[in-house]
Scaffold this motif. Structure first.
Motif, mmCIF file in Angstrom:
data_model
loop_
_atom_site.group_PDB
_atom_site.id
_atom_site.type_symbol
_atom_site.label_atom_id
_atom_site.label_comp_id
_atom_site.label_asym_id
_atom_site.label_seq_id
_atom_site.Cartn_x
_atom_site.Cartn_y
_atom_site.Cartn_z
ATOM 1 N N ALA A 141 0.824 -1.206 0.000
ATOM 2 C CA ALA A 141 0.000 0.000 0.000
ATOM 3 C C ALA A 141 0.860 1.259 0.000
ATOM 4 C CB ALA A 141 -0.930 0.010 1.218
ATOM 5 N N GLU A 142 2.027 1.171 0.614
ATOM 6 C CA GLU A 142 2.889 2.342 0.681
ATOM 7 C C GLU A 142 3.367 2.786 -0.694
ATOM 8 O OE1 GLU A 142 5.931 1.102 3.345
ATOM 9 O OE2 GLU A 142 4.694 1.333 5.146
ATOM 10 N N THR A 143 3.390 1.860 -1.678
ATOM 11 C CA THR A 143 3.796 2.227 -3.033
ATOM 12 C C THR A 143 2.688 2.954 -3.788
ATOM 13 O OG1 THR A 143 3.031 0.151 -4.033
ATOM 14 C CG2 THR A 143 5.256 0.184 -3.099
ATOM 15 N N LEU A 144 1.467 2.958 -3.229
ATOM 16 C CA LEU A 144 0.318 3.611 -3.875
ATOM 17 C C LEU A 144 -0.058 4.910 -3.175
ATOM 18 C CD1 LEU A 144 -1.924 0.457 -4.440
ATOM 19 C CD2 LEU A 144 -0.358 1.536 -6.057
ATOM 20 N N ASN A 145 0.919 5.537 -2.506
ATOM 21 C CA ASN A 145 0.621 6.786 -1.804
ATOM 22 C C ASN A 145 0.589 7.950 -2.781
ATOM 23 O OD1 ASN A 145 3.300 7.574 -2.315
ATOM 24 N ND2 ASN A 145 4.007 6.660 -0.402
ATOM 25 N N SER A 146 0.293 9.132 -2.275
ATOM 26 C CA SER A 146 0.091 10.298 -3.132
ATOM 27 C C SER A 146 1.353 10.768 -3.826
ATOM 28 C CB SER A 146 -0.507 11.442 -2.301
ATOM 29 O OG SER A 146 0.350 11.769 -1.231
ATOM 30 N N ASP A 147 2.538 10.302 -3.394
ATOM 31 C CA ASP A 147 3.788 10.714 -4.026
ATOM 32 C C ASP A 147 4.058 9.968 -5.334
ATOM 33 O OD1 ASP A 147 4.322 12.489 -1.965
ATOM 34 O OD2 ASP A 147 5.326 10.968 -0.748
ATOM 35 N N ASN A 148 3.347 8.881 -5.546
ATOM 36 C CA ASN A 148 3.539 8.073 -6.749
ATOM 37 C C ASN A 148 2.611 8.585 -7.853
ATOM 38 O OD1 ASN A 148 3.800 6.145 -8.717
ATOM 39 N ND2 ASN A 148 3.551 4.394 -7.346
ATOM 40 N N LEU A 149 3.165 9.310 -8.819
ATOM 41 C CA LEU A 149 2.356 9.923 -9.871
ATOM 42 C C LEU A 149 1.731 8.889 -10.807
ATOM 43 C CD1 LEU A 149 4.572 12.996 -10.863
ATOM 44 C CD2 LEU A 149 2.514 12.978 -9.439
ATOM 45 N N PHE A 150 2.311 7.681 -10.854
ATOM 46 C CA PHE A 150 1.791 6.649 -11.745
ATOM 47 C C PHE A 150 0.671 5.837 -11.092
ATOM 48 C CE2 PHE A 150 6.138 7.391 -13.244
ATOM 49 C CZ PHE A 150 5.895 7.645 -14.585
ATOM 50 N N ALA A 151 0.460 6.030 -9.790
ATOM 51 C CA ALA A 151 -0.534 5.231 -9.077
ATOM 52 C C ALA A 151 -1.945 5.497 -9.597
ATOM 53 C CB ALA A 151 -0.457 5.502 -7.576
ATOM 54 N N VAL A 152 -2.288 6.765 -9.827
ATOM 55 C CA VAL A 152 -3.650 7.096 -10.267
ATOM 56 C C VAL A 152 -3.945 6.553 -11.660
ATOM 57 C CG1 VAL A 152 -5.257 8.959 -10.799
ATOM 58 C CG2 VAL A 152 -3.842 9.101 -8.753
ATOM 59 N N PRO A 153 -3.116 6.849 -12.680
ATOM 60 C CA PRO A 153 -3.427 6.275 -14.000
ATOM 61 C C PRO A 153 -3.451 4.755 -14.006
ATOM 62 C CG PRO A 153 -1.286 7.403 -14.016
ATOM 63 C CD PRO A 153 -1.970 7.773 -12.754
ATOM 64 N N MET A 154 -2.587 4.125 -13.208
ATOM 65 C CA MET A 154 -2.600 2.667 -13.137
ATOM 66 C C MET A 154 -3.902 2.173 -12.504
ATOM 67 S SD MET A 154 -0.111 1.314 -14.629
ATOM 68 C CE MET A 154 -0.374 -0.343 -14.019
ATOM 69 N N ALA A 155 -4.401 2.878 -11.491
ATOM 70 C CA ALA A 155 -5.663 2.505 -10.852
ATOM 71 C C ALA A 155 -6.818 2.600 -11.843
ATOM 72 C CB ALA A 155 -5.928 3.401 -9.643
ATOM 73 N N VAL A 156 -6.797 3.641 -12.684
ATOM 74 C CA VAL A 156 -7.846 3.814 -13.695
ATOM 75 C C VAL A 156 -7.784 2.687 -14.720
ATOM 76 C CG1 VAL A 156 -8.696 5.301 -15.558
ATOM 77 C CG2 VAL A 156 -7.947 6.316 -13.396
ATOM 78 N N ILE A 157 -6.582 2.352 -15.177
ATOM 79 C CA ILE A 157 -6.415 1.287 -16.169
ATOM 80 C C ILE A 157 -6.864 -0.064 -15.607
ATOM 81 C CG2 ILE A 157 -4.704 -0.036 -17.480
ATOM 82 C CD1 ILE A 157 -3.115 2.599 -17.735
ATOM 83 N N VAL A 158 -6.490 -0.346 -14.360
ATOM 84 C CA VAL A 158 -6.867 -1.612 -13.728
ATOM 85 C C VAL A 158 -8.373 -1.689 -13.529
ATOM 86 C CG1 VAL A 158 -6.695 -2.945 -11.586
ATOM 87 C CG2 VAL A 158 -4.639 -1.959 -12.601
ATOM 88 N N GLY A 159 -9.025 -0.550 -13.269
ATOM 89 C CA GLY A 159 -10.456 -0.543 -12.995
ATOM 90 C C GLY A 159 -11.333 -0.811 -14.201
ATOM 91 N N VAL A 160 -10.845 -0.478 -15.419
ATOM 92 C CA VAL A 160 -11.676 -0.604 -16.623
ATOM 93 C C VAL A 160 -12.142 -2.040 -16.890
ATOM 94 C CG1 VAL A 160 -11.721 -0.322 -19.131
ATOM 95 C CG2 VAL A 160 -10.784 1.490 -17.694
ATOM 96 N N PRO A 161 -11.268 -3.070 -16.820
ATOM 97 C CA PRO A 161 -11.743 -4.434 -17.120
ATOM 98 C C PRO A 161 -12.715 -4.988 -16.077
ATOM 99 C CG PRO A 161 -9.347 -4.293 -17.237
ATOM 100 C CD PRO A 161 -9.826 -3.052 -16.566
ATOM 101 N N LEU A 162 -12.732 -4.401 -14.889
ATOM 102 C CA LEU A 162 -13.594 -4.907 -13.827
ATOM 103 C C LEU A 162 -15.022 -4.423 -14.034
ATOM 104 C CD1 LEU A 162 -11.223 -4.259 -10.790
ATOM 105 C CD2 LEU A 162 -11.455 -6.346 -12.146
ATOM 106 N N TYR A 163 -15.966 -5.085 -13.385
ATOM 107 C CA TYR A 163 -17.360 -4.658 -13.474
ATOM 108 C C TYR A 163 -18.015 -4.739 -12.108
ATOM 109 C CZ TYR A 163 -22.310 -4.500 -14.482
ATOM 110 O OH TYR A 163 -23.633 -4.152 -14.479
ATOM 111 N N SER A 164 -18.535 -3.634 -11.691
ATOM 112 C CA SER A 164 -19.308 -3.569 -10.455
ATOM 113 C C SER A 164 -20.008 -2.220 -10.440
ATOM 114 C CB SER A 164 -18.401 -3.703 -9.227
ATOM 115 O OG SER A 164 -19.160 -3.577 -8.029
ATOM 116 N N ASP A 165 -21.040 -2.084 -9.633
ATOM 117 C CA ASP A 165 -21.562 -0.758 -9.363
ATOM 118 C C ASP A 165 -20.751 -0.183 -8.205
ATOM 119 O OD1 ASP A 165 -23.803 -0.847 -6.783
ATOM 120 O OD2 ASP A 165 -22.926 -2.688 -7.558
#
Length: 318
Positions: free
Chosen positions: A224-248
């Motif tokens: 989790a520490e690698t996904l803190n606010s200092d990691n600029l790549f964390a947000v775009p990676m989270a968006v990319i990972v979220g697309v294939p998933l499906y949930s409300d």
């Protein structure tokens, strides 16, 4: 109430230890499953009473002669009280297309409906607080508003296939019904709506809660520490990972809660939640039946970039 029930089941009935990965996982699962389905049944029913009166033609007639600015605000408001996941928003989206409602308004609704969810908002307040929730709703509304405008400005109408031929589902009406019969019809519609929506999404809720519970109980704090606010790549990676998933959003909130408890940055977590809700792969596959791939790419790109910018902004603020 929900935590007490989970305490009784896990620690008293099953006699599991108060500390431990498995105990934490099961306790989180029981508490969130009960809480979410209680909220689902209650709020879907009351929203069903409201949606009893909504049809694409009524919306079109109401918006007749009004400015697009007002129409888009109404689309955002309507999106907040209509279907709960991206795929269940599509029938009403197609009905709006067939009714001749402007494209900017229609796409604003398509973006806002899964992203601004009244049940998710209520639950999210208890997870991230009312300030972050208010910012989340505001961000979703802004993305939906300008996303709809961009879709229309980019000339997406030439990439929509034969939407005039799409049949819109019939909506029950109270017109010319006696009052007692009208209430009976409303109750029947709301109950049917609640059963239908819960039947469609219960497995995704269980999946989302299950993943969240495993994340909560077993996810190493060091990751989790690698996904803190200092990691600029964390947000775009989270968006990319979220697309294939499906949930409300309701189904993914337990995972959001677990991520936050493990120290994942707020903006990264909420960007992940937004991408799952607004641009899921199943939604895009359904939309492919009525849109050319260029329209889908444009829609996905606009929403994904917007969500990424919002996530980065949230990380700066929080």
């Amino acid at each position: 109430m929900f935590e007490s029930l989970a305490d009784w089941l896990v620690f008293d009935l099953l006699e599991m230890p108060m500390q431990g990965h498995l105990s934490d996982t099961l306790h989180f699962f029981v508490m969130d499953i009960v809480k979410i389905f209680f909220m689902l049944a209650l709020i879907i029913y009351f929203m069903g009473l409201l949606r009893f009166h909504i049809s694409p033609e009524k919306v079109r007639d109401y918006l007749q002669g009004k400015s697009k600015f007002f129409a888009q605000l109404m689309a955002i408001a309507l999106g907040g009280v209509t279907p709960f996941c991206s795929c269940s928003s599509i029938p009403l989206f197609l009905g709006f297309l067939r009714a001749g409602i402007p494209l900017s308004v229609v796409f604003t609704f398509l973006i806002a409906s899964p992203m601004i969810n009244e049940i998710a908002v209520i639950i999210l307040i208890g997870v991230v607080g009312w300030k972050a929730t208010l910012m989340f709703v505001t961000a979703g509304a802004i993305i939906a508003f300008f996303g709809g405008i961009l879709m229309e400005k980019m000339g997406v109408e030439k990439y929509i296939l034969n939407y005039e031929a799409i049949k819109n589902a019939k909506t029950m009406s109270m017109e010319n019904l006696p009052i007692d019969n009208a209430w009976k019809k409303m109750h029947q519609y709301a109950t049917t709506e609640a059963k239908k929506i819960i039947a469609e999404i219960w497995k995704w809720v269980f999946l989302g809660v299950g993943i969240g519970a495993l994340f909560h109980g077993f996810f190493p704090l060091q990751w989790a520490e690698t996904l803190n606010s200092d990691n600029l790549f964390a947000v775009p990676m989270a968006v990319i990972v979220g697309v294939p998933l499906y949930s409300d959003e309701v189904g993914v909130i337990p995972l959001v809660e677990a991520m936050l408890l493990k120290g994942v940055a707020v903006g990264t977590t909420l960007a992940f939640m937004m991408s799952i809700a607004a641009i899921s792969l199943p939604e895009l596959l359904i939309l492919k039946k009525v849109m050319h791939w260029r329209a889908l790419a444009l829609f996905t790109g606009i929403v994904a970039v917007s969500i990424t910018l919002v996530g980065l902004l949230f990380n700066l603020i929080f």
